[in-house]
Scaffold this motif. Structure first.
Motif, short mmCIF file in Angstrom:
data_model
loop_
_atom_site.label_atom_id
_atom_site.label_comp_id
_atom_site.label_asym_id
_atom_site.label_seq_id
_atom_site.Cartn_x
_atom_site.Cartn_y
_atom_site.Cartn_z
N THR A 76 11.19 2.66 -8.28
CA THR A 76 11.45 2.52 -9.70
C THR A 76 12.00 1.14 -9.99
OG1 THR A 76 11.93 4.89 -9.86
CG2 THR A 76 12.70 3.49 -11.67
N ALA A 77 11.34 0.45 -10.94
CA ALA A 77 11.79 -0.89 -11.37
C ALA A 77 12.14 -1.78 -10.19
CB ALA A 77 12.96 -0.75 -12.33
N PRO A 78 11.17 -2.03 -9.31
CA PRO A 78 11.48 -2.77 -8.08
C PRO A 78 11.90 -4.22 -8.35
CG PRO A 78 9.13 -2.55 -8.32
CD PRO A 78 9.73 -1.71 -9.39
N LYS A 79 12.65 -4.74 -7.39
CA LYS A 79 13.07 -6.14 -7.38
C LYS A 79 12.42 -6.84 -6.19
CE LYS A 79 17.53 -5.08 -9.52
NZ LYS A 79 19.01 -5.24 -9.43
N PRO A 80 12.38 -8.15 -6.20
CA PRO A 80 11.73 -8.87 -5.08
C PRO A 80 12.27 -8.48 -3.71
CG PRO A 80 12.10 -10.38 -6.88
CD PRO A 80 12.77 -9.08 -7.28
N GLU A 81 13.55 -8.10 -3.62
CA GLU A 81 14.10 -7.72 -2.31
C GLU A 81 13.58 -6.37 -1.84
OE1 GLU A 81 15.86 -8.54 -5.04
OE2 GLU A 81 17.67 -7.28 -5.26
N ASP A 82 12.81 -5.68 -2.66
CA ASP A 82 12.18 -4.43 -2.26
C ASP A 82 10.81 -4.66 -1.62
OD1 ASP A 82 13.42 -3.01 -5.32
OD2 ASP A 82 14.29 -2.85 -3.30
N SER A 83 10.57 -5.86 -1.13
CA SER A 83 9.24 -6.24 -0.62
C SER A 83 9.09 -6.22 0.90
CB SER A 83 8.88 -7.66 -1.10
OG SER A 83 8.78 -7.72 -2.49
N PRO A 84 9.48 -5.17 1.61
CA PRO A 84 9.16 -5.09 3.03
C PRO A 84 7.89 -4.27 3.22
CG PRO A 84 10.65 -3.35 2.48
CD PRO A 84 10.29 -4.03 1.18
N THR A 85 7.62 -3.89 4.46
CA THR A 85 6.62 -2.86 4.75
C THR A 85 7.34 -1.53 4.85
OG1 THR A 85 5.12 -4.36 5.91
CG2 THR A 85 4.98 -2.03 6.47
N TYR A 86 6.78 -0.50 4.24
CA TYR A 86 7.36 0.83 4.29
C TYR A 86 6.56 1.67 5.29
CZ TYR A 86 10.23 -0.41 0.34
OH TYR A 86 11.15 -1.03 -0.46
N LEU A 87 7.29 2.24 6.23
CA LEU A 87 6.68 3.04 7.30
C LEU A 87 7.04 4.50 7.14
CD1 LEU A 87 7.62 0.79 10.37
CD2 LEU A 87 5.44 0.85 9.18
N CYS A 88 6.06 5.35 7.39
CA CYS A 88 6.25 6.79 7.36
C CYS A 88 6.01 7.32 8.77
CB CYS A 88 5.25 7.40 6.38
SG CYS A 88 5.21 9.19 6.32
N THR A 100 5.57 9.98 15.33
CA THR A 100 4.23 9.44 15.12
C THR A 100 4.23 8.68 13.81
OG1 THR A 100 3.21 11.27 16.32
CG2 THR A 100 1.79 9.99 14.85
N PHE A 101 3.91 7.40 13.88
CA PHE A 101 4.00 6.51 12.73
C PHE A 101 2.65 6.25 12.09
CE2 PHE A 101 8.25 4.66 12.39
CZ PHE A 101 8.84 5.10 13.55
N GLY A 102 2.65 6.02 10.76
CA GLY A 102 1.52 5.43 10.08
C GLY A 102 1.56 3.92 10.24
N THR A 103 0.53 3.27 9.71
CA THR A 103 0.44 1.81 9.84
C THR A 103 1.21 1.08 8.76
OG1 THR A 103 -1.65 1.87 8.66
CG2 THR A 103 -1.75 1.84 11.06
N GLY A 104 1.74 1.81 7.78
CA GLY A 104 2.62 1.18 6.81
C GLY A 104 1.93 0.72 5.53
N THR A 105 2.73 0.52 4.51
CA THR A 105 2.29 -0.09 3.25
C THR A 105 3.08 -1.37 3.05
OG1 THR A 105 1.68 1.99 2.16
CG2 THR A 105 2.20 0.12 0.74
N ARG A 106 2.36 -2.50 2.96
CA ARG A 106 3.03 -3.78 2.72
C ARG A 106 3.20 -3.97 1.22
NH1 ARG A 106 -1.07 -5.03 5.76
NH2 ARG A 106 -2.02 -6.32 4.14
N LEU A 107 4.44 -4.03 0.79
CA LEU A 107 4.74 -4.13 -0.63
C LEU A 107 5.17 -5.54 -0.98
CD1 LEU A 107 5.04 -2.53 -3.29
CD2 LEU A 107 7.40 -2.06 -2.61
N THR A 108 4.59 -6.09 -2.04
CA THR A 108 4.98 -7.41 -2.53
C THR A 108 5.39 -7.26 -3.99
OG1 THR A 108 3.42 -8.50 -1.06
CG2 THR A 108 4.28 -9.79 -2.91
N ILE A 109 6.61 -7.64 -4.29
CA ILE A 109 7.11 -7.60 -5.66
C ILE A 109 7.13 -9.02 -6.19
CG2 ILE A 109 8.96 -6.87 -7.21
CD1 ILE A 109 7.60 -4.59 -5.65
N ILE A 110 6.41 -9.25 -7.26
CA ILE A 110 6.27 -10.59 -7.82
C ILE A 110 7.30 -10.79 -8.93
CG2 ILE A 110 4.68 -12.19 -8.93
CD1 ILE A 110 2.43 -10.30 -7.78
N PRO A 111 8.11 -11.83 -8.82
CA PRO A 111 9.15 -12.04 -9.85
C PRO A 111 8.54 -12.34 -11.21
CG PRO A 111 9.58 -13.36 -7.89
CD PRO A 111 8.20 -12.78 -7.74
#
Lengths: 111, 114
Positions: A76-88, A100-111
């Motif tokens: 919700t309302a992400p900030k640039p510091e919320d831009s890592p890869t999220y792993l499940c 057992t891991f997924g390959t992740g979602t790379r998130l980029t938050i643009i200011p």
């Protein structure tokens, strides 16, 4: 065999633009579903554990939900510091302590 | 207290050489895990220890890989006769007990085999 599929592989959002990440899983007896964040060059950092369908957990701008087949990580309302890869990841009840891991979602938050 | 630490943080080696990677778990954590993360891939389980014993070695990719743990603390992952496909980030995690839900990860060792 336990499997985890995350989508999308990558996501670009404007700062303040909310979205959801998906984690679909198959597991022989769910011991727990885990969300981690991983910044470049660092190890995964624990966020949440979910144990049963219908469970929800929140932390700052993140909220994780779980069904019998998938989990969503709502941002919700992400900030640039919320831009890592999220792993499940999932853990199974059947005699094996690994995750057992997924390959992740790379998130980029643009200011 | 301190988190999981790993050393070295980076290792460059030549094909055919042996390497040792070290993990110091969180104090009091009896379970310790090794994972491998190749570029663009998910974490791949290698081995875990409960105390000093390794009930599950199923993830070790070949007999060139071995691991040991002493004193229910430090663990060493050894790769003999390294190959280029061994290049990856090797991550160590620990948890209070093996059945505990949360594994806490170290920063990883980045291994490059030339």
């Amino acid at each position: 065999e336990d499997q985890v599929t995350q989508s999308p592989e990558a996501l670009r959002l404007q700062e303040g633009e909310s979205s959801s990440l998906n984690c679909s899983y198959t597991v022989s007896g769910l011991r727990g579903l885990f969300w981690y964040r991983q910044d470049p060059g660092k190890g995964p950092e624990f966020l949440f554990t979910l144990y049963s369908a219908g469970e929800e957990k929140e932390k700052e701008r993140l909220k994780a939900t779980l069904t019998k087949k998938e989990s969503f990580l709502h941002i919700t309302a992400p900030k640039p510091e919320d831009s890592p890869t999220y792993l499940c990841a999932v853990g199974s009840n059947f005699g094996n302590e690994k995750l057992t891991f997924g390959t992740g979602t790379r998130l980029t938050i643009i200011p | 207290g301190a988190g999981v630490s790993q050393s070295p943080s980076n290792k460059v080696t030549e094909k055919g050489k042996d390497v040792e990677l070290r993990c110091d778990p969180i104090s009091g954590h009896t379970a310790l895990y090794w994972y491998r993360q190749r570029l663009g891939q998910g974490l791949e389980f290698l081995i875990y220890f409960q105390g000093n014993s390794a009930p599950d070695k199923s993830g070790l990719p070949s007999d060139r890989f071995s691991a040991e743990r002493t004193g229910e603390s430090v663990s060493t992952l050894t790769i003999q006769r390294t190959q280029q496909e061994d290049s990856a980030v090797y991550l160590c995690a620990s948890s209070f007990i093996a059945e505990a839900e949360t594994q806490y990860f170290g920063p990883g060792t980045r291994l490059l085999v030339l």
